[in-house]
Design an enzyme around this catalytic site. Sequence first.
Site, short mmCIF file in Angstrom:
data_model
loop_
_atom_site.label_atom_id
_atom_site.label_comp_id
_atom_site.label_asym_id
_atom_site.label_seq_id
_atom_site.Cartn_x
_atom_site.Cartn_y
_atom_site.Cartn_z
N HIS A 39 0.03 38.04 9.32
CA HIS A 39 -0.23 36.33 9.51
C HIS A 39 -1.07 35.98 9.03
CE1 HIS A 39 2.52 38.13 13.24
NE2 HIS A 39 3.23 37.03 12.50
N ASP A 57 5.07 26.42 2.89
CA ASP A 57 4.25 26.07 4.16
C ASP A 57 4.88 26.48 5.57
OD1 ASP A 57 2.99 22.81 3.16
OD2 ASP A 57 2.06 24.65 3.39
N TYR A 94 14.44 36.82 12.79
CA TYR A 94 13.69 37.10 13.80
C TYR A 94 14.08 36.29 14.90
CZ TYR A 94 9.25 37.75 16.26
OH TYR A 94 8.31 37.92 17.09
N VAL A 112 -0.63 34.99 17.49
CA VAL A 112 -1.66 35.98 18.25
C VAL A 112 -2.38 36.24 17.10
CG1 VAL A 112 -2.07 37.83 19.65
CG2 VAL A 112 0.32 36.60 19.82
#
Length: 250
Positions: free
Chosen positions: A115, A206, A72, A102
């Site tokens: 997310h 993490d 990405y 976001v």
Amino acid sequence: MVGGLFKNIRSNLDFWRTNIHINDNVLHSAHEMGVEKVVSCLSTCIFPDKTTYPIDETMIHNGPPHSSNFGYSYAKRMIDIQNRGYSEQHGRRFTAVIPTNVFGPHDNFNIEDGHVLPGLIHKVHLAKQSGSALTVWGTGKPRRQFIYSLDLARLFLWVLREYDEVEPIILSVGEEDEVSIREAAEAVAEAMDFRGELLFDPSKADGQFKKTASNAKLRRYLPGFQFTPFRKAVKETCAWFDANYADARK
Ligand code: GFB
């Protein structure tokens, strides 16, 4: 094509190929159709993993990104390269913004692919139904800046109408608004009046420990811009999810 840490870890090749095709199809079609301006999205997660802080717009290409989302990250960095090409070769004002994480109404609340904030909101919704604990993945120690989607949308309109650089601009709350994943989970629990236990699962990744970005460039343009306070934005997003559970992307 976007996703949370865990979807990126599983699908770096797909993130590279899909986003590279989107980049070129959208930008070249816009150029061929004579579109005046295109505002593309990068992300604060595409910066070099080994870096000084706070991160700023000049650092995008200064070293490899974090291994978890290299596909990405490199694909998104190529938008900046392509924008420079359209500017130099054709005088196009194609530019890019660099939002931090976001979240907001209409988010992707899928627990595996989404997310962290929408994932936690969905998990709390289910934990309340089943009377179980909330499991936060990882140690809860990583730090993130979060921008409310409604604030990002207001800034997007300003970029479209007023921002004339080809160089990208970071759209993020300040460094002082960075929170830990634990604090983000506590904000979701409070917003949803969740009284159960918070458990942490350190067997889960993490990802990047921190990617603290500077919004000094944005502040030079818009010194008076007011971000929605984080807990207020979380509360509005949780309320939206509870009210729209049936139709939410999950
Ligand atoms: O939003 P997120 O998935 O992506 O956040 P990144 C991941 C962090 O939240 C890790 C912790 O530290 C996880 O251990 N976490 C705790 C959780 N509970 C959860 C949970 O239920 N779901 C998720 N997803 N995480 C992404 C990039 O990084 O940032 C993408 O990989 C994209 O490319 C995005 O740019 C904005 O913030 O770590």
